[in-house]
Structure formats: C-alpha cells, structure tokens
Write a protein that holds these residues in place. Structure first.
Motif, PDB file in Angstrom:
ATOM      1  N   VAL A  92     -10.663  10.603  -1.230  1.00  0.00           N
ATOM      2  CA  VAL A  92      -9.566   9.853  -1.859  1.00  0.00           C
ATOM      3  C   VAL A  92      -9.909   8.369  -1.929  1.00  0.00           C
ATOM      4  O   VAL A  92     -10.225   7.750  -0.915  1.00  0.00           O
ATOM      5  CB  VAL A  92      -8.255  10.042  -1.057  1.00  0.00           C
ATOM      6  N   THR A  93      -9.837   7.819  -3.148  1.00  0.00           N
ATOM      7  CA  THR A  93     -10.028   6.382  -3.340  1.00  0.00           C
ATOM      8  C   THR A  93      -8.805   5.852  -4.079  1.00  0.00           C
ATOM      9  O   THR A  93      -8.134   6.620  -4.772  1.00  0.00           O
ATOM     10  CB  THR A  93     -11.300   6.096  -4.179  1.00  0.00           C
ATOM     11  N   ASN A  94      -8.523   4.552  -3.906  1.00  0.00           N
ATOM     12  CA  ASN A  94      -7.360   4.042  -4.630  1.00  0.00           C
ATOM     13  C   ASN A  94      -7.462   2.580  -5.014  1.00  0.00           C
ATOM     14  O   ASN A  94      -8.350   1.859  -4.540  1.00  0.00           O
ATOM     15  CB  ASN A  94      -6.054   4.308  -3.852  1.00  0.00           C
ATOM     16  N   VAL A  95      -6.594   2.193  -5.919  1.00  0.00           N
ATOM     17  CA  VAL A  95      -6.348   0.789  -6.255  1.00  0.00           C
ATOM     18  C   VAL A  95      -4.880   0.587  -5.923  1.00  0.00           C
ATOM     19  O   VAL A  95      -4.019   1.261  -6.514  1.00  0.00           O
ATOM     20  CB  VAL A  95      -6.570   0.507  -7.764  1.00  0.00           C
ATOM     21  N   PRO A  96      -4.563  -0.281  -4.933  1.00  0.00           N
ATOM     22  CA  PRO A  96      -3.144  -0.427  -4.555  1.00  0.00           C
ATOM     23  C   PRO A  96      -2.297  -0.961  -5.703  1.00  0.00           C
ATOM     24  O   PRO A  96      -2.824  -1.600  -6.616  1.00  0.00           O
ATOM     25  CB  PRO A  96      -3.186  -1.435  -3.396  1.00  0.00           C
ATOM     26  N   ALA A  97      -0.993  -0.697  -5.627  1.00  0.00           N
ATOM     27  CA  ALA A  97      -0.055  -1.230  -6.620  1.00  0.00           C
ATOM     28  C   ALA A  97      -0.058  -2.754  -6.544  1.00  0.00           C
ATOM     29  O   ALA A  97      -0.162  -3.322  -5.458  1.00  0.00           O
ATOM     30  CB  ALA A  97       1.335  -0.693  -6.336  1.00  0.00           C
ATOM     31  N   GLU A  98       0.036  -3.395  -7.715  1.00  0.00           N
ATOM     32  CA  GLU A  98       0.012  -4.867  -7.729  1.00  0.00           C
ATOM     33  C   GLU A  98       1.332  -5.453  -7.239  1.00  0.00           C
ATOM     34  O   GLU A  98       1.361  -6.472  -6.567  1.00  0.00           O
ATOM     35  CB  GLU A  98      -0.294  -5.374  -9.134  1.00  0.00           C
ATOM     36  N   ASP A  99       2.432  -4.817  -7.607  1.00  0.00           N
ATOM     37  CA  ASP A  99       3.747  -5.260  -7.129  1.00  0.00           C
ATOM     38  C   ASP A  99       4.668  -4.051  -7.078  1.00  0.00           C
ATOM     39  O   ASP A  99       4.234  -2.929  -7.349  1.00  0.00           O
ATOM     40  CB  ASP A  99       4.324  -6.364  -8.044  1.00  0.00           C
ATOM     41  N   LYS A 100       5.935  -4.277  -6.783  1.00  0.00           N
ATOM     42  CA  LYS A 100       6.824  -3.128  -6.565  1.00  0.00           C
ATOM     43  C   LYS A 100       7.127  -2.325  -7.842  1.00  0.00           C
ATOM     44  O   LYS A 100       7.555  -1.186  -7.764  1.00  0.00           O
ATOM     45  CB  LYS A 100       8.112  -3.552  -5.841  1.00  0.00           C
ATOM     46  N   ASP A 101       6.857  -2.917  -8.999  1.00  0.00           N
ATOM     47  CA  ASP A 101       7.091  -2.190 -10.253  1.00  0.00           C
ATOM     48  C   ASP A 101       5.860  -1.399 -10.706  1.00  0.00           C
ATOM     49  O   ASP A 101       5.900  -0.660 -11.680  1.00  0.00           O
ATOM     50  CB  ASP A 101       7.494  -3.159 -11.371  1.00  0.00           C
ATOM     51  N   ASP A 102       4.767  -1.598  -9.990  1.00  0.00           N
ATOM     52  CA  ASP A 102       3.505  -0.968 -10.362  1.00  0.00           C
ATOM     53  C   ASP A 102       3.292   0.280  -9.497  1.00  0.00           C
ATOM     54  O   ASP A 102       3.914   0.439  -8.451  1.00  0.00           O
ATOM     55  CB  ASP A 102       2.381  -1.994 -10.122  1.00  0.00           C
ATOM     56  N   PHE A 103       2.399   1.182  -9.933  1.00  0.00           N
ATOM     57  CA  PHE A 103       2.037   2.370  -9.152  1.00  0.00           C
ATOM     58  C   PHE A 103       0.632   2.191  -8.581  1.00  0.00           C
ATOM     59  O   PHE A 103      -0.218   1.618  -9.251  1.00  0.00           O
ATOM     60  CB  PHE A 103       2.002   3.607 -10.059  1.00  0.00           C
TER      61      PHE A 103
END
Ligand code: ZN
Length: 259
Positions: free
Chosen positions: A135-146
């Motif tokens: 599992v790799t990820n790119v965190p959400a940029e802000d609360k409206d992002d996934f």
C-alpha cells in the motif's frame, strides 16, 4: 418430445408456479403493495451497496485486458521495512520513511504491506490461497480532498518456500495488536520486486478501484501482478492461522477497463 408430453410438462410447470405463489407469506405480499421506506432500506441495502461503482476487489478477466498507451512508473526503494505487526485481522509490515513510487505524475509513499487469505482478486474466476497488498499513498491536501492510493497486489499459489516471507514469518508477534521492530535490511521488498521485468507495468493488470476495507475509498490505482508467486503451504497456513479468512468478496466491475 411428443405434443402430449409437452402439454403435460407445461401443466406441471403451471402447478409448480402456482404452488410457489401460494407459498409466499402474506406479509411479503403486503410489503410489496405498501412499502415501508425504513423496512425497505433494511431489507435491500446490503453491505457495500451504498458505495459507488468503483469497488474492489474484482474478478479480473484476462481476455478483457486492453493495451493502452504506456504509463510511466518509477520505483524508488530505500531500506525499507521497520516493523511487523499482528493486527488480529491481518499481518502487517510497516515501511520506514523514504520509499516512493511515481505513477502518471503523482509520487506515492510506501506505507505498509498486509496479507489476505484467501486472495481478494480473482483471475478468470480463480481464487488463490493468499494475496499480498503493498500500500502506497498520497495524503489528502486538505479536508475537502481525498487521499490517493496505489496498491500493488501479488497473488500466491502453493509451492516452494518464499524468501521474503521467510524473513519475517518467525518475527510476527504472537499477541494481537503488538509489533516487533525489525533491524534495517532484515526484510526487503526488493525480494518481491526482483529483476527489472517485475517493475514493468506490462506485467500487471491495472484498474481503478477502492480500498477493500472500510472506508472503501474509491481512489485506488490497482496493479495486480500477473505472475503467481510461490509460497509454501506452511507459510500460507501460518499467516492464515494468525489472521483468519479476511478477503472481501468480489464487486461488480460496471464497465471498468483493465489495462
Ligand atoms: Zn488489502
């Protein structure tokens, strides 16, 4: 079949059908005529149906794979896994900071590896005894992002013992929700991605899907490795005894493309 026989069969069918109809409990008939919205919700919303149309896992039909223009993928491995955890529902390996994979302009960070017994993805209707998810990820940029994910799936069949699994199998904590720290270099994900040919996207089935555990987020680039990897029956059984059967059922593809 003679005409008399046909007529007899038709009569039998009619009798069976009317028997079925009269067997229906009257509550069901009432329900059909006067739907109670709450009751309907309770009856018809099954787990998973409230999600969108990009759920995982799926049954990958290999003959439906489309070849599209090449995706650009760059792997960058640091040395690598720093802990092995027994989470009860899965065995998990945690990556140290620093390993990344870039795909179509986004750089994802390696987070963890975990296992499903049996496999979650099916290939041409076949279930395998184990599947490993990197599992790799790119965190959400802000609360409206996934958050965005890229997950690489490896399917296992029973065969020779697997070196990568051997390197941590005896270090999995016996108690749930505990972790064993690993010395740097003990378990290397390079042992799974050996050779440049395994980094080539042509060797993977790619599709867009979701996490297979809550919250089933539908922002996952799935890469399922085409070659089936070997692990010994004992290795697979050891992992299965710890985590039990933890595969989500296959979901509808709704016209999604495998490329
Ligand atoms: Zn998984």
């Amino acid at each position: 079949m003679s005409r008399t026989n046909l007529a007899y069969l038709f009569l039998c069918l009619l009798i069976t059908l009317s028997a079925c109809t009269s067997d229906k409990p009257s509550a069901n008939n009432n329900f059909a005529h006067t739907p109670d919205p709450d009751k309907q919700k309770e009856l018809y919303i099954l787990p998973g149906l409230e999600h969108g149309l990009l759920q995982s896992p799926i049954n990958i039909l290999s003959f439906k794979e489309k070849t599209t223009e090449a995706h650009e993928v760059t792997l960058h491995f640091q040395d690598e896994i720093e802990a092995v955890q027994n989470l009860g529902h899965t065995v998990q390996l945690d990556f140290s900071e620093g390993s990344t994979i870039s795909y179509d302009g986004l750089t994802y960070t390696f987070k963890q590896i975990h296992f499903h017994t049996p496999s979650e993805h099916l290939i041409d209707g076949i279930t395998f005894p184990m599947e490993m998810h990197v599992v790799t990820n790119v965190p959400a940029e802000d609360k409206d992002d996934f958050p965005r994910y890229l997950v690489v799936g490896f399917l296992f069949k029973m065969g020779k013992a697997n070196k990568f699994i051997d390197d941590f199998l005896n270090l999995i904590p016996k108690t749930e929700d505990t972790a064993t720290p690993l010395e740097s270099g003990t378990v290397k994900v390079r042992d799974v991605f050996t050779g440049t040919e395994q980094r080539d996207v042509e060797n993977y089935y790619h599709y867009r899907g979701s996490l297979t555990t809550p919250p089933y987020t539908e922002t996952v680039e799935w890469f399922v490795y085409k070659d089936i990897i070997e692990a010994s029956p004992e290795q697979i059984a050891t992992i299965n005894v710890i985590q039990g059967d933890n595969a989500r059922r296959i979901q509808g593809t709704f016209g999604r493309i495998i490329d």
